[in-house]
Design an enzyme around this catalytic site. Structure first.
Site, mmCIF file in Angstrom:
data_model
loop_
_atom_site.group_PDB
_atom_site.id
_atom_site.type_symbol
_atom_site.label_atom_id
_atom_site.label_comp_id
_atom_site.label_asym_id
_atom_site.label_seq_id
_atom_site.Cartn_x
_atom_site.Cartn_y
_atom_site.Cartn_z
ATOM 1 N N LYS A 82 44.030 100.241 58.252
ATOM 2 C CA LYS A 82 43.637 98.834 58.372
ATOM 3 C C LYS A 82 43.935 98.309 59.781
ATOM 4 O O LYS A 82 43.164 97.516 60.334
ATOM 5 C CB LYS A 82 44.328 97.990 57.302
ATOM 6 C CG LYS A 82 43.949 98.384 55.870
ATOM 7 C CD LYS A 82 42.463 98.192 55.567
ATOM 8 C CE LYS A 82 42.128 98.406 54.104
ATOM 9 N NZ LYS A 82 40.704 98.197 53.790
ATOM 10 N N TYR A 92 47.446 103.840 54.611
ATOM 11 C CA TYR A 92 46.647 102.628 54.356
ATOM 12 C C TYR A 92 46.845 101.602 55.482
ATOM 13 O O TYR A 92 45.871 101.075 56.042
ATOM 14 C CB TYR A 92 47.058 102.037 53.008
ATOM 15 C CG TYR A 92 46.227 100.857 52.557
ATOM 16 C CD1 TYR A 92 45.003 101.039 51.917
ATOM 17 C CD2 TYR A 92 46.670 99.547 52.759
ATOM 18 C CE1 TYR A 92 44.247 99.941 51.491
ATOM 19 C CE2 TYR A 92 45.925 98.461 52.329
ATOM 20 C CZ TYR A 92 44.718 98.660 51.691
ATOM 21 O OH TYR A 92 43.976 97.583 51.268
HETATM 22 P P1 NAD Z 1 38.362 98.675 44.239
HETATM 23 O O1 NAD Z 1 39.086 99.934 43.954
HETATM 24 O O2 NAD Z 1 37.742 97.942 43.098
HETATM 25 O O3 NAD Z 1 37.228 98.885 45.330
HETATM 26 C C1 NAD Z 1 37.158 99.957 46.216
HETATM 27 C C2 NAD Z 1 35.767 100.489 46.168
HETATM 28 O O4 NAD Z 1 35.616 101.513 47.174
HETATM 29 C C3 NAD Z 1 35.427 101.129 44.812
HETATM 30 O O5 NAD Z 1 34.162 100.662 44.378
HETATM 31 C C4 NAD Z 1 35.379 102.607 45.130
HETATM 32 O O6 NAD Z 1 34.496 103.345 44.309
HETATM 33 C C5 NAD Z 1 34.899 102.566 46.573
HETATM 34 N N1 NAD Z 1 35.132 103.828 47.269
HETATM 35 C C6 NAD Z 1 36.288 104.539 47.324
HETATM 36 N N2 NAD Z 1 36.087 105.674 48.015
HETATM 37 C C7 NAD Z 1 34.783 105.675 48.404
HETATM 38 C C8 NAD Z 1 33.986 106.567 49.145
HETATM 39 N N3 NAD Z 1 34.461 107.722 49.616
HETATM 40 N N4 NAD Z 1 32.676 106.236 49.352
HETATM 41 C C9 NAD Z 1 32.154 105.092 48.865
HETATM 42 N N5 NAD Z 1 32.874 104.209 48.152
HETATM 43 C C10 NAD Z 1 34.165 104.498 47.927
HETATM 44 O O7 NAD Z 1 39.420 97.740 44.996
HETATM 45 P P2 NAD Z 1 39.202 96.412 45.853
HETATM 46 O O8 NAD Z 1 40.494 95.712 45.828
HETATM 47 O O9 NAD Z 1 37.976 95.710 45.450
HETATM 48 O O10 NAD Z 1 39.028 96.994 47.337
HETATM 49 C C11 NAD Z 1 37.951 96.668 48.191
HETATM 50 C C12 NAD Z 1 38.435 96.603 49.625
HETATM 51 O O11 NAD Z 1 39.352 95.504 49.750
HETATM 52 C C13 NAD Z 1 39.190 97.838 50.097
HETATM 53 O O12 NAD Z 1 38.821 98.147 51.435
HETATM 54 C C14 NAD Z 1 40.639 97.405 50.036
HETATM 55 O O13 NAD Z 1 41.459 98.115 50.948
HETATM 56 C C15 NAD Z 1 40.498 95.944 50.426
HETATM 57 N N6 NAD Z 1 41.642 95.116 50.075
HETATM 58 C C16 NAD Z 1 41.939 94.836 48.772
HETATM 59 C C17 NAD Z 1 43.018 94.028 48.491
HETATM 60 C C18 NAD Z 1 43.396 93.645 47.077
HETATM 61 O O14 NAD Z 1 44.431 92.978 46.911
HETATM 62 N N7 NAD Z 1 42.639 93.986 46.062
HETATM 63 C C19 NAD Z 1 43.809 93.518 49.523
HETATM 64 C C20 NAD Z 1 43.476 93.825 50.826
HETATM 65 C C21 NAD Z 1 42.397 94.619 51.085
#
Ligand code: NAD
Length: 270
Positions: A172, A168
């Site tokens: 990033k 991960y």
């Molecule tokens: P989440 O799990 O709700 O969202 C991730 C989304 O990506 C989901 O809708 C999932 O279905 C989709 N996804 C996964 N694999 C896929 C694929 N092969 N094709 C298409 N879609 C796919 O979690 P989130 O926290 O909303 O994450 C969204 C983004 O934010 C991610 O890139 C995550 O790394 C980043 N992020 C989140 C946080 C946090 O604290 N929640 C922190 C830093 C970064």
């Protein structure tokens, strides 16, 4: 705070992984600011369809598109469907992401490849398709001063090492230099490319880190703001980066992290 419903009027946006968490909030905020939105989802259509229905019932324009962003043929098909539906695209939000955690010595090649495939290769594939359309069409001055905008959802872990999640963190970190390189390559053609690096935001991806009071208290030690982030914190930043209000911002990462990257452990002198 809500944005003017005219801020992104006439603009067409695609949000990957747009049916949950941060992606859902960005989708709803972009639509609220007047953009037409294509909601990409990976496997279950129900929530994407619900978001589309909600937006349509508020007089917005929206469609749901299934695709696995790690697969080139599916990404190409998703962009074809978006262009068929909306005619063009102005805003790409590269949001889809996942985690498959394991200690470094035990991490399998499948865990490594799965995370790289979605988080980094997926963003590359989608950015390339979007940029081809931006360059083909060029600037429409009545719509935006940019030919197109790409927003990459990264993480504080593009700079903070994270034990047990080398795949991960590496994905990033890769997003950062990929984003800057695309921005450098396309800046003169009026394409803007930026990242948002969220800290800890309450979504399904990190539920175990905040769902009990004990877990949340431990997490809060890392967050000077004293609260876990909400998806709206990220969505508001995304609307700003998608709009001409950020016209002079290109190739940068906006940390939306409540100060997590301020090394809070050093706040009392280290
Ligand atoms: P989440 O799990 O709700 O969202 C991730 C989304 O990506 C989901 O809708 C999932 O279905 C989709 N996804 C996964 N694999 C896929 C694929 N092969 N094709 C298409 N879609 C796919 O979690 P989130 O926290 O909303 O994450 C969204 C983004 O934010 C991610 O890139 C995550 O790394 C980043 N992020 C989140 C946080 C946090 O604290 N929640 C922190 C830093 C970064």
């Amino acid at each position: 705070m809500s944005f003017s419903p005219y801020l992104l009027k006439g603009q067409k946006a695609l949000i990957t992984g747009g049916s949950s968490g941060i992606g859902e909030a960005i989708t709803r905020h972009l639509a609220g600011a007047g953009a037409s939105v294509a909601v990409n989802y990976h496997s279950h259509s129900e929530n994407a369809e619900k978001i589309v229905d909600d937006i349509k019932s508020s007089q917005g324009e929206a469609t749901a598109i299934q695709a696995d962003v790690s697969k080139e043929d599916e990404v190409k098909a998703m962009f074809s469907q978006t262009l068929d539906h909306f005619g063009t695209i102005d805003i790409l939000v590269n949001n889809a992401g996942l985690q498959k955690d394991a200690s470094f010595v035990d991490m399998s090649i499948d865990q490594w490849n799965a995370v790289m495939g979605v988080n980094l290769t997926g963003q590359f594939l989608c950015a390339r398709e979007a940029a081809q359309e931006f360059l083909r069409r060029g600037v429409r001055p009545d719509i935006s001063s940019a030919a197109g905008k790409i927003i990459c959802i990264s993480s504080v872990h593009e700079i903070i090492p994270w034990q047990g999640r080398i795949n991960y963190a590496a994905s990033k970190g890769g997003i950062n230099i990929m984003m800057q390189t695309i921005a450098q390559e396309l800046a003169s053609q009026k394409v803007r490319v930026n990242s948002i690096a969220p800290g800890a935001i309450k979504t399904p991806i990190n539920k175990s880190a905040w769902e009990t009071p004990e877990a949340e208290a431990q997490l809060l030690q890392l967050i000077p703001a004293g609260r876990v982030g909400e998806v709206e914190d990220v969505a508001k930043a995304a609307v700003w980066l998608a709009s001409d209000d950020s016209d002079y911002v290109n190739g940068t990462t906006l940390y939306v992290d409540g100060g997590m990257t301020l090394y809070p452990g050093f706040s009392t002198g280290g």
